[in-house]
Design a protein around this motif. Structure first.
Motif, PDB file in Angstrom:
ATOM      1  N   LEU B  94       5.731  15.035   0.923  1.00  0.00           N
ATOM      2  CA  LEU B  94       6.405  14.061   0.694  1.00  0.00           C
ATOM      3  C   LEU B  94       7.858  14.476   0.449  1.00  0.00           C
ATOM      4  N   ALA B  95       8.115  15.680  -0.144  1.00  0.00           N
ATOM      5  CA  ALA B  95       9.392  15.956  -0.428  1.00  0.00           C
ATOM      6  C   ALA B  95       9.918  17.353   0.425  1.00  0.00           C
ATOM      7  N   LYS B  96       8.923  17.837   1.159  1.00  0.00           N
ATOM      8  CA  LYS B  96       9.342  19.123   1.907  1.00  0.00           C
ATOM      9  C   LYS B  96       8.825  19.501   3.163  1.00  0.00           C
ATOM     10  N   PHE B  99       7.326  14.788   8.798  1.00  0.00           N
ATOM     11  CA  PHE B  99       6.036  14.297   9.662  1.00  0.00           C
ATOM     12  C   PHE B  99       6.361  12.900   9.664  1.00  0.00           C
ATOM     13  N   PRO B 100       5.808  12.446  10.836  1.00  0.00           N
ATOM     14  CA  PRO B 100       5.970  10.924  11.266  1.00  0.00           C
ATOM     15  C   PRO B 100       5.357  10.093   9.964  1.00  0.00           C
ATOM     16  N   GLY B 101       5.858   8.979   9.649  1.00  0.00           N
ATOM     17  CA  GLY B 101       5.666   8.045   8.732  1.00  0.00           C
ATOM     18  C   GLY B 101       5.763   8.627   7.132  1.00  0.00           C
ATOM     19  N   ARG B 102       6.531   9.521   7.021  1.00  0.00           N
ATOM     20  CA  ARG B 102       6.714   9.914   5.675  1.00  0.00           C
ATOM     21  C   ARG B 102       7.447   9.036   4.778  1.00  0.00           C
ATOM     22  N   ASN B 103       8.512   8.337   5.337  1.00  0.00           N
ATOM     23  CA  ASN B 103       9.172   7.343   4.191  1.00  0.00           C
ATOM     24  C   ASN B 103       8.161   6.136   4.120  1.00  0.00           C
ATOM     25  N   PHE B 104       7.541   5.885   5.200  1.00  0.00           N
ATOM     26  CA  PHE B 104       6.509   4.677   4.930  1.00  0.00           C
ATOM     27  C   PHE B 104       5.663   4.771   3.864  1.00  0.00           C
ATOM     28  N   LEU B 105       5.142   6.194   3.830  1.00  0.00           N
ATOM     29  CA  LEU B 105       3.908   6.525   2.803  1.00  0.00           C
ATOM     30  C   LEU B 105       4.796   6.615   1.550  1.00  0.00           C
ATOM     31  N   PHE B 106       5.812   7.062   1.436  1.00  0.00           N
ATOM     32  CA  PHE B 106       6.577   7.045   0.248  1.00  0.00           C
ATOM     33  C   PHE B 106       6.638   5.636  -0.563  1.00  0.00           C
ATOM     34  N   ARG B 107       7.125   4.926   0.589  1.00  0.00           N
ATOM     35  CA  ARG B 107       7.133   3.653  -0.162  1.00  0.00           C
ATOM     36  C   ARG B 107       6.081   2.727  -0.547  1.00  0.00           C
ATOM     37  N   LEU B 110       5.180   3.877  -3.984  1.00  0.00           N
ATOM     38  CA  LEU B 110       6.158   3.325  -4.951  1.00  0.00           C
ATOM     39  C   LEU B 110       5.728   1.814  -5.071  1.00  0.00           C
ATOM     40  N   SER B 111       5.324   1.102  -3.766  1.00  0.00           N
ATOM     41  CA  SER B 111       5.275  -0.336  -4.123  1.00  0.00           C
ATOM     42  C   SER B 111       3.646  -0.496  -4.726  1.00  0.00           C
ATOM     43  N   THR B 112       2.775   0.454  -4.584  1.00  0.00           N
ATOM     44  CA  THR B 112       1.677   0.379  -5.107  1.00  0.00           C
ATOM     45  C   THR B 112       1.557   0.358  -6.597  1.00  0.00           C
ATOM     46  N   MET B 113       2.576   1.086  -6.923  1.00  0.00           N
ATOM     47  CA  MET B 113       2.563   1.284  -8.518  1.00  0.00           C
ATOM     48  C   MET B 113       2.766   0.043  -9.063  1.00  0.00           C
ATOM     49  N   MET B 114       3.291  -1.150  -8.518  1.00  0.00           N
ATOM     50  CA  MET B 114       3.496  -2.442  -9.123  1.00  0.00           C
ATOM     51  C   MET B 114       2.199  -3.299  -9.430  1.00  0.00           C
ATOM     52  N   PHE B 115       1.085  -2.762  -8.578  1.00  0.00           N
ATOM     53  CA  PHE B 115      -0.078  -3.719  -8.688  1.00  0.00           C
ATOM     54  C   PHE B 115      -0.667  -3.438 -10.118  1.00  0.00           C
ATOM     55  N   PHE B 166       4.785  10.452  -7.424  1.00  0.00           N
ATOM     56  CA  PHE B 166       6.352   9.888  -7.296  1.00  0.00           C
ATOM     57  C   PHE B 166       7.060  11.000  -8.279  1.00  0.00           C
ATOM     58  N   LEU B 167       6.392  11.403  -9.462  1.00  0.00           N
ATOM     59  CA  LEU B 167       7.187  12.278 -10.377  1.00  0.00           C
ATOM     60  C   LEU B 167       7.306  13.834  -9.729  1.00  0.00           C
TER      61      LEU B 167
END
Lengths: 321, 289
Positions: B94-96, B99-107, B110-115, B166-167
Motif C-alpha cells: 500500500l505504501a510503495k 497498482f490499480p485500486g490501491r487507494n480504494f483498498l487503503f480506504r 481505514l473504514s473497516t477499523m470503525m466496525f 495502517f501503522l
C-alpha cells in the motif's frame, strides 16, 4: 500519482505506445504490470482474510438479523424480514429500557469518572519528577487482563474485602456493592473507569506538554490564581485532547461487556445488563441468533452515530482553528 | 501552575491516584498467599498470616495451568507473528507499490477499523463451526464441529489487523523511494527490497505493533471464552481461571484463583515494564485505548 490506471487502460496505453515512438516507456509499463502482480502477492493473505472474516461475516450478520434461527443446522434459517427489530422495540421488550439505558449510563459514567480523575492527575503530574515511573504505575491496569481486573475488584467489593474493610475502619457500615441492584451498575462503572484511567492520562499529559510555558508565565505576571489559569488557559488549550478522550472512552464504554461478564453477568436481576452482553446472551445462552444479530446491528447504529458525531465535531474544530 | 503554587497538593493527588491504581494489584498478590479460610473473613486484613506458596502449587495443579499456558502461548505467538507478517507485507504494497485500486483498498482498511468487534462475534463463531472440510464437516460445512477442533479457532479472527496495516503503511511511506529504486536497478526483486531494505528500517514500528498485539492477544477473553465453550481443550489462561472462579466455591478457592491470576499476568507485566517506551508510543498512535 493518485489513481493507478486499471489493467484495461494500461493495455490500451501500451498498444498505442507500441505504435508510437517512445520505446523507453514500454519498460515502465511492464514494470508497472509487474508491480501489480507483486502487489497482489503481497496483499493475498490480507485480501483472503478480508473476504472470509470481514465481508462474509457482515453479510451473514445482516442475513441472521432478518431471520429466525435456533442454531445448529444452517438449513433451519427462516427469513422473517424486520420482525426481530420490531420485537426489540415492541412494548414490554427490555431492550430499550433498561438494557440500552444501562449501556448509555455505563458509558457516560465511565467517561465522567475517568475524565475528571485523569484531568486532575494529569494537571498535577505535568512536569513533575519521575514521570516515567508514574506513567508505568498508572498504565498497569491497561495491560492487565479483564479477568484479573474483574475478579480482584469483585473480591474487593465483598463484605470481607478491601473496600468494605476500609469503610469499616472509617466507622461506616458495609455495602453489598455488587449484590444490591441500586449499587451494582455504579460499582462496575468505577472499575471500568479505573481500568481506562491510564490511557486518558497519557493523552492529556501529551496535550499539556504542548501548552507553551510562556502562557503560564504571562498569567503569573498578571497575578492570575491557579483556578483562573486552569479555567482560562489549561482547559481551552486542552479541549481537543479532552474531546478525543471523551469520545473514544464513550465508544469503548458502549461496546464493552467483558468486565460485566466477569463481575456480575448482568445481575443482580438485569441491573447491569448492557446491550453487547444482551446480544451475547441471546445468541450463546438462549440460542436466539436472529434477535442477537438484530441487537448487534442496533448497537452498531448507536456506535456509528457516536463515531459520526465525533468526526463532525472534530471537523468543526478544525475549521475553528 | 497548580503544581508551582501548591507542590504538596499536586504531589498528594498524584500519589493518591497511584496508590488507588496499585492497591488492587497488591491485594491480589496478598490474597494469593492467604491460607484456607483466611480470605473473606471479617474483619478484613490486608496482609496474609504467612507468605505460603501452597496456593501457587495448587493453582498449577487444579487449574491445569501448564495446559492453559501452552494454549495462551501458542495462540499469542501465532497471532503476533501473523499480524507482523501480514501488516508489513500489506503495508509495503500500500505504501510503495503502484497498482490499480490501491487507494480504494487503503480506504477500505481505514473504514473497516470503525466496525466494532461485537458485530463480528456471532458470524465469526458460525463461520468457524461451519468451516468446510474441517472437524468432520462436509463441503457445505455441515455435520461436524468445524475448526473448533483445532487451536486454529483461537487465532483465526485475529490473523490480520487493520490497525497494524495502517501503522506500517504510514511508517513505510516515509522511506525514500530513491533507496528502493537503487536496489531495484541493482536487480533486487520486490521481495528482496521488502526483506532487505524496508523491514530493517521499520524495526521500531514492528516492535511497537508486536507488543500491542501480544498484550491484546494474551488478554483476549470474549472470543476465547466462546471457543472454549465449544471445545474445553482450547481454554486459555483468562478463560480457565475465570471458569474455576465461577464453578467452585469462591471462599475456599479465591486464594488459588488469585495465585493463578498473578502467574497469568506476570509475563505481560514484565514485557510491558521492559518495553514500555514502545508500548506507550503504540497507544498514542492508535489513540484507541
Amino acid at each position: 500519482m493518485v489513481n493507478a490506471p486499471s489493467p484495461a487502460t494500461t493495455e490500451r496505453a501500451q498498444s498505442q505506445r507500441s505504435a508510437g515512438p517512445v520505446a523507453g516507456r514500454r519498460g515502465g509499463t511492464r514494470h508497472r504490470r509487474h508491480q501489480t502482480v507483486v502487489a497482489c502477492l503481497f496483499l493475498a493473505p490480507t485480501l483472503l482474510f478480508f473476504a472470509v472474516f470481514l465481508i462474509l461475516p457482515l453479510g451473514f450478520a445482516l442475513l441472521l438479523s432478518m431471520s429466525h434461527w435456533a442454531g445448529f443446522d444452517l438449513g433451519g434459517i427462516r427469513p422473517v424480514g424486520l420482525d426481530n427489530f420490531t420485537r426489540l422495540f415492541a412494548d414490554g421488550s427490555t431492550f430499550l429500557v433498561p438494557v440500552l439505558t444501562h449501556t448509555l449510563l455505563f458509558a457516560l459514567g465511565t467517561v465522567v469518572l475517568a475524565l475528571t480523575g485523569s484531568v486532575l492527575v494529569a494537571t498535577c503530574i505535568d512536569r513533575l519528577r519521575f514521570q516515567g515511573m508514574w506513567r508505568t504505575v498508572y498504565f498497569l491496569p491497561i495491560v492487565t487482563t479483564v479477568v484479573a481486573v474483574g475478579n480482584v475488584w469483585k473480591y474487593m467489593y465483598e463484605p470481607g474485602g478491601l473496600v468494605n474493610g476500609a469503610l469499616n475502619t472509617l466507622g461506616l457500615g458495609s455495602v453489598a456493592f455488587l449484590q444490591d441492584p441500586d449499587t451494582a451498575l455504579p460499582s462496575v462503572v468505577v472499575v471500568q473507569a479505573w481500568a481506562s484511567f491510564g490511557s486518558a492520562i497519557l493523552v492529556l499529559t501529551a496535550g499539556l506538554k504542548s501548552v507553551p510555558a510562556s502562557y503560564y508565565e504571562a498569567a503569573a505576571l498578571d497575578g492570575a490564581g491557579p483556578v483562573v489559569v486552569f479555567r482560562d488557559i489549561t482547559l481551552p488549550l486542552l479541549r481537543p485532547c479532552l474531546l478525543f478522550v471523551c469520545i473514544t472512552q464513550f465508544l469503548t464504554g458502549l461496546q464493552s461487556f467483558a468486565l460485566i461478564i466477569v463481575m456480575t453477568k448482568g445481575g443482580p436481576g438485569d441491573a447491569t445488563d448492557v446491550a453487547a452482553l444482551e446480544m451475547y446472551q441471546q445468541a450463546f445462552s438462549y440460542g436466539d441468533w436472529g434477535t442477537a444479530s438484530a441487537a448487534a446491528f442496533v448497537l452498531f447504529v448507536v456506535v456509528l452515530m457516536v463515531t459520526l458525531a465525533q468526526l463532525w465535531i472534530f471537523r468543526r474544530k478544525g475549521e475553528d482553528a | 501552575m497548580i503544581r508551582r503554587r501548591f507542590p504538596w497538593l499536586s504531589c498528594l493527588v498524584v500519589v493518591t491516584g497511584a496508590v488507588l491504581t496499585v492497591v488492587p494489584f497488591l491485594d491480589m498478590v496478598m490474597t494469593s498467599f492467604k491460607g484456607p479460610g483466611e480470605s473473606g473473613r471479617l474483619p478484613y486484613r490486608f496482609l496474609p498470616k504467612a507468605f505460603d506458596l501452597s496456593n501457587y502449587r495448587a493453582a498449577i495443579d487444579q487449574l491445569d495451568l501448564p495446559v492453559l499456558f501452552r494454549n495462551s502461548v501458542i495462540a499469542t505467538t501465532v497471532i503476533t507473528a501473523s499480524v507482523l507478517c501480514t501488516s508489513s507485507l500489506a503495508g509495503y504494497a500500500l505504501a510503495k507499490l503502484r497498482f490499480p485500486g490501491r487507494n480504494f483498498l487503503f480506504r477500505l482498511v481505514l473504514s473497516t477499523m470503525m466496525f466494532p468487534p461485537f458485530l463480528f462475534l456471532i458470524p465469526h463463531f458460525l463461520i468457524l463451526v461451519h468451516w468446510p472440510l474441517a472437524g468432520g464437516n462436509n463441503l457445505l460445512g455441515r455435520g461436524g464441529a468445524g475448526l473448533t477442533v483445532s487451536i486454529a479457532a483461537l487465532v483465526m479472527p485475529f490473523l490480520v489487523n487493520n490497525f497494524g496495516i495502517f501503522l506500517t503503511r504510514q511508517f513505510m511511506v516515509s522511506i525514500p523511494d530513491d533507496v528502493l529504486d537503487a536496489a531495484r536497478v541493482d536487480g533486487a526483486g520486490e521481495f528482496t527490497v521488502w526483506w532487505r531494505i524496508v523491514l530493517p528500517q521499520t524495526m521500531p514500528v514492528m516492535v511497537t505493533l508486536g507488543l500491542l498485539t501480544f498484550v491484546d492477544a494474551w488478554n483476549e477473553y470474549i472470543w476465547s471464552l466462546l471457543v472454549a465453550t465449544a471445545n474445553p481443550n482450547l481454554m486459555t489462561l483468562p478463560v480457565g481461571i475465570q471458569l474455576l472462579q465461577d464453578y467452585v466455591d469462591p471462599a475456599s478457592t479465591l486464594p488459588i484463583v488469585m495465585a493463578g491470576l498473578v502467574l497469568s499476568i506476570l509475563p505481560v507485566l514484565i514485557l510491558f515494564v521492559l518495553l514500555q517506551k514502545y508500548y506507550i508510543r503504540g497507544v498514542v498512535l492508535s489513540g484507541l485505548k
